[in-house]
Design a protein around this motif. Sequence first.
Motif, PDB file in Angstrom:
ATOM      1  N   HIS A  71      56.602  39.068  53.056  1.00 28.77           N
ATOM      2  CA  HIS A  71      55.203  38.956  52.633  1.00 28.77           C
ATOM      3  C   HIS A  71      55.115  39.468  51.194  1.00 28.77           C
ATOM      4  N   CYS A  72      53.969  39.290  50.604  1.00 30.56           N
ATOM      5  CA  CYS A  72      53.825  39.588  49.173  1.00 30.56           C
ATOM      6  C   CYS A  72      53.453  41.041  48.890  1.00 30.56           C
ATOM      7  N   LEU A 117      41.975  37.830  54.360  1.00 28.19           N
ATOM      8  CA  LEU A 117      43.254  38.491  54.114  1.00 28.19           C
ATOM      9  C   LEU A 117      43.077  40.005  54.193  1.00 28.19           C
ATOM     10  N   THR A 129      49.970  35.687  54.535  1.00 27.22           N
ATOM     11  CA  THR A 129      50.455  35.984  55.889  1.00 27.22           C
ATOM     12  C   THR A 129      49.668  37.086  56.594  1.00 27.22           C
ATOM     13  N   CYS A 130      48.803  37.775  55.890  1.00 26.87           N
ATOM     14  CA  CYS A 130      48.015  38.843  56.516  1.00 26.87           C
ATOM     15  C   CYS A 130      46.652  38.332  56.967  1.00 26.87           C
ATOM     16  N   GLY A 144      50.851  42.724  49.635  1.00 27.57           N
ATOM     17  CA  GLY A 144      49.448  42.997  49.322  1.00 27.57           C
ATOM     18  C   GLY A 144      48.926  42.388  48.041  1.00 27.57           C
ATOM     19  N   TYR A 191      50.805  41.099  60.876  1.00 30.41           N
ATOM     20  CA  TYR A 191      51.714  40.029  60.472  1.00 30.41           C
ATOM     21  C   TYR A 191      52.372  39.409  61.697  1.00 30.41           C
ATOM     22  N   GLY A 202      48.052  39.302  47.700  1.00 33.32           N
ATOM     23  CA  GLY A 202      47.075  38.258  48.016  1.00 33.32           C
ATOM     24  C   GLY A 202      47.610  36.864  47.820  1.00 33.32           C
ATOM     25  N   THR A 203      48.915  36.726  47.626  1.00 34.41           N
ATOM     26  CA  THR A 203      49.474  35.415  47.297  1.00 34.41           C
ATOM     27  C   THR A 203      50.202  34.712  48.442  1.00 34.41           C
TER      28      THR A 203
HETATM   29  S1  FES Z   1      50.130  40.517  52.180  1.00 37.64           S
HETATM   30 FE1  FES Z   1      50.377  38.618  51.187  1.00 37.64          FE
HETATM   31  S2  FES Z   1      48.388  37.795  51.158  1.00 37.64           S
HETATM   32 FE2  FES Z   1      48.132  39.701  52.116  1.00 37.64          FE
END
Ligand code: FES
Length: 113
Positions: free
Chosen positions: A41-42, A83, A50-51, A44, A33, A46-47
């Motif tokens: 961040h979300c 991602l 940022t990864c 994980g 990141y 996937g929205t």
């Molecule tokens: S942590 Fe948000 S898209 Fe991967």
Amino acid sequence: MKHKIELPNGTVVECAEQQNLRDSLRDYWDQLYSPGARLFHCRGMGTCGTCALLMEGEVSAPTKVEQWRLGFPPHVPGSGLRLACQARPKGPLKLTKFSGFWGQNRGPHSSPR
Ligand code: FES
């Protein structure tokens, strides 16, 4: 099965094939990141996008949510980024993180952070 993953700083770690890269690399979030996104961040889903990383090597096919998130700004469709929270290694990988809050600044005038 485990695969060797070269992180942006050149460190090589091993990741299990059945785990996504984000989960496998929790101890290395400072390389997944941007500084600002480490706290935002979300987690994980996937929205947030940022990864995003450049992944050189074989990885799982993009998920639907990954295709969706990488399809709109600041990401650019066809950038080649993936991602970490969605991709699973299928062989050795080399990861590159580009600049920008989302790690999105891949281009002729951009550079890894
Ligand atoms: S942590 Fe948000 S898209 Fe991967």
